[in-house]
Motif scaffolding. Structure first.
Motif, PDB file in Angstrom:
ATOM      1  N   ILE A 182       0.943  -1.362   0.068  1.00 39.59           N
ATOM      2  CA  ILE A 182      -0.027   0.016   0.083  1.00 39.59           C
ATOM      3  C   ILE A 182       1.004   1.270  -0.149  1.00 39.59           C
ATOM      4  O   ILE A 182       0.572   1.923  -0.925  1.00 39.59           O
ATOM      5  N   ILE A 183       1.913   1.406   0.926  1.00 40.72           N
ATOM      6  CA  ILE A 183       2.647   2.517   1.072  1.00 40.72           C
ATOM      7  C   ILE A 183       3.402   2.604  -0.129  1.00 40.72           C
ATOM      8  O   ILE A 183       3.620   3.932  -0.769  1.00 40.72           O
ATOM      9  N   VAL A 184       4.348   1.627  -0.847  1.00 44.35           N
ATOM     10  CA  VAL A 184       5.260   1.717  -1.859  1.00 44.35           C
ATOM     11  C   VAL A 184       4.389   2.259  -3.128  1.00 44.35           C
ATOM     12  O   VAL A 184       4.575   3.075  -3.866  1.00 44.35           O
ATOM     13  N   GLY A 185       2.942   1.585  -2.962  1.00 49.93           N
ATOM     14  CA  GLY A 185       2.227   1.799  -4.178  1.00 49.93           C
ATOM     15  C   GLY A 185       1.612   3.049  -4.118  1.00 49.93           C
ATOM     16  O   GLY A 185       1.709   3.803  -5.224  1.00 49.93           O
ATOM     17  N   ILE A 186       1.159   3.643  -3.157  1.00 44.61           N
ATOM     18  CA  ILE A 186       1.084   4.980  -3.022  1.00 44.61           C
ATOM     19  C   ILE A 186       1.791   5.959  -3.659  1.00 44.61           C
ATOM     20  O   ILE A 186       1.831   6.980  -4.222  1.00 44.61           O
ATOM     21  N   LEU A 187       3.106   5.878  -2.900  1.00 41.43           N
ATOM     22  CA  LEU A 187       4.122   6.794  -3.211  1.00 41.43           C
ATOM     23  C   LEU A 187       4.467   6.601  -4.649  1.00 41.43           C
ATOM     24  O   LEU A 187       4.656   7.859  -5.205  1.00 41.43           O
ATOM     25  N   ALA A 188       4.616   5.517  -5.135  1.00 44.82           N
ATOM     26  CA  ALA A 188       4.701   5.156  -6.619  1.00 44.82           C
ATOM     27  C   ALA A 188       3.578   5.926  -7.517  1.00 44.82           C
ATOM     28  O   ALA A 188       3.979   6.471  -8.620  1.00 44.82           O
ATOM     29  N   TRP A 189       2.481   5.692  -7.145  1.00 45.35           N
ATOM     30  CA  TRP A 189       1.421   6.150  -7.849  1.00 45.35           C
ATOM     31  C   TRP A 189       1.473   7.944  -7.963  1.00 45.35           C
ATOM     32  O   TRP A 189       1.253   8.397  -8.953  1.00 45.35           O
ATOM     33  N   ARG A 190       1.913   8.412  -6.697  1.00 48.22           N
ATOM     34  CA  ARG A 190       1.926   9.849  -6.623  1.00 48.22           C
ATOM     35  C   ARG A 190       3.228  10.455  -7.345  1.00 48.22           C
ATOM     36  O   ARG A 190       3.211  11.447  -7.805  1.00 48.22           O
ATOM     37  N   ASN A 191       4.306   9.886  -6.703  1.00 46.33           N
ATOM     38  CA  ASN A 191       5.541  10.359  -6.845  1.00 46.33           C
ATOM     39  C   ASN A 191       6.480   9.866  -7.570  1.00 46.33           C
ATOM     40  O   ASN A 191       7.843  10.224  -7.428  1.00 46.33           O
ATOM     41  N   GLY A 192       6.383   8.670  -7.972  1.00 48.87           N
ATOM     42  CA  GLY A 192       7.367   7.981  -8.837  1.00 48.87           C
ATOM     43  C   GLY A 192       8.317   7.129  -7.893  1.00 48.87           C
ATOM     44  O   GLY A 192       7.629   6.463  -6.899  1.00 48.87           O
ATOM     45  N   ARG A 193       9.300   7.172  -8.091  1.00 46.94           N
ATOM     46  CA  ARG A 193      10.466   6.299  -7.506  1.00 46.94           C
ATOM     47  C   ARG A 193      11.002   6.989  -5.986  1.00 46.94           C
ATOM     48  O   ARG A 193      12.167   7.069  -5.855  1.00 46.94           O
ATOM     49  N   THR A 194      10.098   7.578  -5.243  1.00 47.14           N
ATOM     50  CA  THR A 194      10.351   8.066  -4.142  1.00 47.14           C
ATOM     51  C   THR A 194      11.250   7.004  -3.272  1.00 47.14           C
ATOM     52  O   THR A 194      12.205   7.428  -2.430  1.00 47.14           O
ATOM     53  N   TYR A 195      10.427   5.904  -3.108  1.00 47.23           N
ATOM     54  CA  TYR A 195      11.068   4.896  -2.210  1.00 47.23           C
ATOM     55  C   TYR A 195      12.549   4.615  -2.564  1.00 47.23           C
ATOM     56  O   TYR A 195      13.482   4.440  -1.751  1.00 47.23           O
ATOM     57  N   CYS A 196      12.754   4.337  -3.810  1.00 46.22           N
ATOM     58  CA  CYS A 196      14.159   4.085  -4.372  1.00 46.22           C
ATOM     59  C   CYS A 196      15.220   4.936  -4.144  1.00 46.22           C
ATOM     60  O   CYS A 196      16.356   4.628  -3.920  1.00 46.22           O
TER      61      CYS A 196
END
Lengths: 493, 471
Positions: A182-196
């Motif tokens: 959920i978290i990585v998915g939302i981050l990716a949905w909104r802001n792309g590769r924030t997690y990476c």
């Protein structure tokens, strides 16, 4: 063109790696096993020098293509980003690198590996995070589909498909996987590769290398009109279009910007090294990412099974579920060498858990070894012919063994519990443990009740290998009359 | 490994394609035949006549008993299976009513039940279904059952007897049987304890005098000395009928299959000698004489292409002149209809047919099946096993050639897959043979005297070899 090549290879990798977690027949593993071995962290933990050097060279040559193609979590984020793009176009914007946070995360990772804090490694490793998602969330769907086919096959008397159990091995791990998705998915949905680019330690290491990569996307300032279209399409938020700069430590070489530029100002080529803009301002870390979801398992009702007197024909006795005995030392699968070796090398990707056909392996729920595999025998036992977990492990936490080796590896020993033993409680002949012991470590002997009374089992702990056949097949429920205590270090007998 | 698997799946889809094509083809022919009805009433499409049932005469009462008797032991449950299978599903009373109505309509008038059948629900369901019809249109047979020693006292026996009247909603019973004499670890001792010492048999003889029991007899399994002794005392007890297991396999091979049992030829001969009518149970061996290996199917079908495999077994039993009725436990309408076709009217088998069946039986003896008739008297296993399901799965695999002798067997891989996958489908893992502890509480209840733990351990051992690849 480059973008299409990247997407094609990424999709192949993503599908194949996902299949490794879904396919329970072992078919996928014969072909795609190498895809897990070239994952960065597993290769480091397995001290696989060839792969590490290969990945470093590749990154120095081409940039962070690893993150765009090989890493399944990266590709998964791209999929979310792609879905997000459908609702809103040109939605990214340049942001500054959060280098302090990145290096702190990297330091935590390095320390965790050195200190052997497996749970920490497991939480931060990107491949493992994806593995957990695939095993916990995608695999049930896959198996349900398979079971549908199996029901269908049954109608046509075909034995091609067969039914598999769907069960949650650990609610904690399930919760972590769901939260990650959920978290990585939302981050990716909104802001792309924030997690990476903020948390992933692999991204940080490769980012450090990719700064110096030979090939990279370069902005031709003579052609650039500063429209910012590239920046608004950069999922890594690393193009500073105003200053015509790209932060190569965060660029994942996705090639999206090249095609977006109307003026053809960006091209992937042998780049001249440029100085990056330094760290300017650091925002507070947004590490709401790891949310622990603790769920208590509802404890089943205790219904003690007693021999019923027959007055009528037919019917089936109720079977109570087995409960996990209180093991002083946990059991880890053969090939793990010992608990410490497993803890030091495992990234908790759940590949072994997904591969175990006997329902033995499940993720640990202890904080220090969170989500690493542990054996237990309520649903099945470690069958003599199976060495699947040792075959699939990409990190060398469970080293490859063959059947012959397995039959002589002692992972624990059986302990008898007189209070539960059916010959003593029900007064009937049993010996099911002795009958099923693959190494003949159990014998039936006279009890203190005399020669006419049913015999009781005794264990020769010297030759017991701890496979759990006795524990699993013991008629006593919910607690077996014979159970396995793990050994910290496995021995060869 | 991988390649074959792919082929398997492809093969499966291919077969499925063919299967669905076949289904549609069948549907088409179905339409055609309806347009052009076949006149021969032996074909599947032919109507079953309502007035052609063969009847036998009871020498004592001169009543006409239909040669097909309805066994109420395998009644359907709500989930569409036999009510004696897993779960706690109740009997499908609507279906039972339909079956009983249909049977009566087509001339069946003998209904055989017991307080123990269908987990104890059979008598109740039979009572409901039959009480909807005039009492003089049917004969009821029930038993004084003896599964548990706690029912052996005089009080418990009388209570069981009286309860049968209540459940069946009748004030007299046409045929009452001492249930399964000769069974148990010590047949003679158990018979004595169950019926003689407590005076229950004397009580029943009095009930017969009072005409609350119109015919008194017994059903026999197991120890032959009990059978012989009861017949030796025929002058004293005046048995009105005796129920025995008779079919073309047991005629000559019962003792060969299990030394504790006796060939049907002897049992029938003893009754015939004394003029006691025989009622036949297990004419089909719980379906074992219809689920036969392919070569046997071909053999039987070749001789009579339009008759079912099962019909041979029923006609064999019905052709014996001393037989009053042949019982069949019919779960589904299709069972009932097929049996009605065999008996409306009964075309007795010829002397050649009889010889043909005996040689068929010799062929069957080459298949090492376990003589389980799925009567479920062994159930429930206190440790949760589904004994009949395990034995039936094994028999099925024997008949289909899916019990390979070694890895060198030609079809080893397919047979292994079929055996193991089919095993998990037929029996839940926790009820499989690996959980048999060998307590042996089941064997004394088995009318076929199967050494159940021994067979289960044997099957388990075979499964282990298959799983480990060490066959």
């Amino acid at each position: 063109m480059l973008r299409k090549i990247r997407i094609t290879i990424a999709v192949i990798f993503f599908i194949c790696i996902t299949l490794l977690f879904l396919d329970f027949t072992g078919l996928a593993h014969t072909w795609f096993k190498w895809m897990t071995k070239i994952q960065f962290l597993p290769a480091i933990l397995a001290l696989n020098a060839g792969v590490i050097i290969g990945l470093i060279v590749m990154t120095l040559l081409l940039g962070r293509v690893y993150c765009s193609v090989i890493c399944p979590l990266g590709v998964m984020q791209d999929i979310f980003g792609w879905l997000g793009k459908k609702s809103k176009k040109n939605r990214y914007s340049y942001s500054h690198a959060k280098n302090v946070l990145r290096y702190i995360m990297l330091a935590i990772m390095v320390l965790a590996i050195i200190l052997g804090v497996g749970s920490c490694v497991a939480l931060l490793a990107p491949y493992s995070a994806y593995g957990r998602i695939a095993q916990n969330l995608f695999s049930p769907i896959w198996i349900w589909c398979n079971n549908l086919l199996a029901a269908w096959a049954e109608k046509y008397e075909s034995y091609t498909f067969y039914t598999m159990d769907v069960w949650v091995r650990s609610w904690i791990t399930f919760g972590i996987a769901a939260a990650t998705l959920i978290i990585v998915g939302i981050l990716a949905w909104r802001n792309g590769r924030t997690y990476c680019n903020t948390i992933c330690p692999v991204g940080t290491v490769l980012g450090f290398l990719s700064k110096y990569s030979l090939f990279k996307p370069v902005i031709d300032t003579t052609k650039c009109n500063g429209c910012g279209l590239c920046a608004r399409n950069c999922k890594a938020a690393c193009i500073d279009s105003k200053n015509h700069r790209i932060d190569y430590s965060r660029c994942v070489a996705c090639m999206d910007c090249i095609g977006k530029c109307h003026n053809g100002a960006i091209s992937y080529k042998l780049g001249i090294r440029k100085e990056e803009s330094g760290i300017e301002d650091i925002q507070g870390p947004d590490n709401s990412r790891r949310v622990f979801l603790t769920t208590t398992v509802a404890v089943g009702t205790v219904a003690v099974l007693h021999a019923q007197e027959k007055t009528v024909d037919g019917g089936l006795a109720v079977i109570t579920d087995k409960k996990i005995p209180d093991r002083k030392t946990p059991i880890v699968p053969p090939g793990a060498i010992g608990i410490k070796h497993l803890t030091d090398h495992c990234t908790a990707c759940q590949l072994c858990v997904a591969a175990c056909p006997n329902g033995v392996l499940r993720p640990s729920e202890k904080l220090s070894t969170l989500m690493q595999p542990r054996s237990s025998y309520e649903r099945g036992y470690c069958r003599p012919e199976c060495t699947k977990c040792s075959e699939v492990c990409p990190t060398g936490a469970i080293i490859k063994i063959d059947r012959a080796e397995k039959s002589s590896i002692q992972i624990g020993h059986a302990v008898w519990v007189a209070a539960n033993c059916v010959p003593l409680t029900d007064g009937v002949e049993c010996g099911n443990c002795a009958r099923h012991c693959p190494v003949g470590a159990i014998q039936m002997v006279e009890s203190s009740n005399g020669a006419d009374a049913p015999k009781i089992p005794v264990v020769n702990t010297e030759i017991c290998i701890g496979c759990g056949a006795c524990e699993n097949l013991c008629p006593a429920r919910p607690f077996s009359a014979i159970y396995v205590e793990g050994h910290e270090n496995h021995r060869t007998i | 490994m991988k390649d074959t698997k792919n082929i398997d799946r492809r093969e499966f889809l291919k077969r499925f394609g063919i299967g669905s094509a076949a289904v549609s083809a069948a549907a088409l022919t179905g339409c055609n035949s309806r347009q052009n009805p076949v006149l021969d009433d032996q074909t599947a499409q032919g109507e079953i006549p309502t007035d052609k049932m063969t009847y036998r005469t009871n020498p004592k009462t001169s009543e006409k008993v239909s040669i097909l008797g309805y066994g109420m032991m395998r009644l359907p449950s709500i989930d569409g299976r036999s009510a004696r299978e897993g779960g706690n599903d109740a009997i499908d009373q609507d279906m039972v009513n339909r079956l009983v109505d249909y049977a009566l309509e087509h001339g069946v008038n003998y209904f055989d039940t017991s307080p123990a059948y269908c987990k104890g629900q059979s008598e109740h369901a039979t009572g409901i279904a039959l009480s909807r019809h005039p009492r003089d249109k049917y004969f009821i047979a029930t038993k004084l059952s003896n599964f548990a020693p706690s029912t052996w006292s005089r009080e418990a026996s009388l209570a069981m007897y009286r309860n049968s009247f209540k459940e069946l909603q009748v004030d007299y019973i046409d045929y009452l049987l001492l249930h399964g004499i000769g069974m148990g670890a010590d047949g003679p001792a158990e018979f004595k304890a169950r019926y003689i010492d407590n005076g229950v048999l004397d009580f029943l003889l009095k009930e017969r005098e009072a005409e609350r029991i119109r015919n008194l007899g017994f059903s026999y399994h197991g120890d032959i000395s009990v059978f012989d002794e009861l017949l030796a005392n025929h002058d004293k007890y005046k048995w009105d009928f005796v129920q025995i297991q008779l079919n073309y396999l047991d005629w000559h091979h019962a003792k060969e299959i299990n030394p504790r049992n006796t060939d049907a030829e002897y049992l029938y001969g003893e009754l015939e000698k004394r003029g006691i009518p025989a009622i036949i149970m297990e004419p089909l061996l719980g379906g074992r004489l219809s689920r036969v290996p392919d070569n046997i199917v071909a053999r039987l079908k070749q001789r009579e292409p339009e008759r079912s495999v099962a019909s041979w077994a029923f006609r064999f039993a019905g052709s014996k002149p001393g037989v009053l009725t042949v019982l069949s436990g019919m779960t589904f309408m299709e069972h009932l209809q097929d049996n009605l076709r065999s008996f409306c009217p009964l075309v007795p088998i010829s002397h050649e047919d009889e010889k043909f069946l005996y040689s068929t039986a010799d062929l069957m003896m080459q298949y090492p099946t376990i003589p389980c008739n799925d009567c479920k008297y062994c159930m429930p296993c206190p440790y949760g096993l589904d004994i009949p399901a395990i034995l039936l799965h094994y028999n099925k695999c024997v008949n289909q050639g899916n019990v390979p002798e070694s890895q060198q067997a030609e079809n080893y891989r397919e047979a292994r897959q079929a055996f193991l996958v089919g095993y998990d489908r037929s029996v839940p893992k926790l009820r499989q043979a690996s959980h048999c502890i060998g307590c042996n509480q089941c064997s004394p209840h088995c009318p076929q005297s199967i050494d159940i733990p021994k067979e289960l351990h044997c099957i388990d051992n075979f499964v282990e070899h298959l799983k480990q690849g060490t066959l």
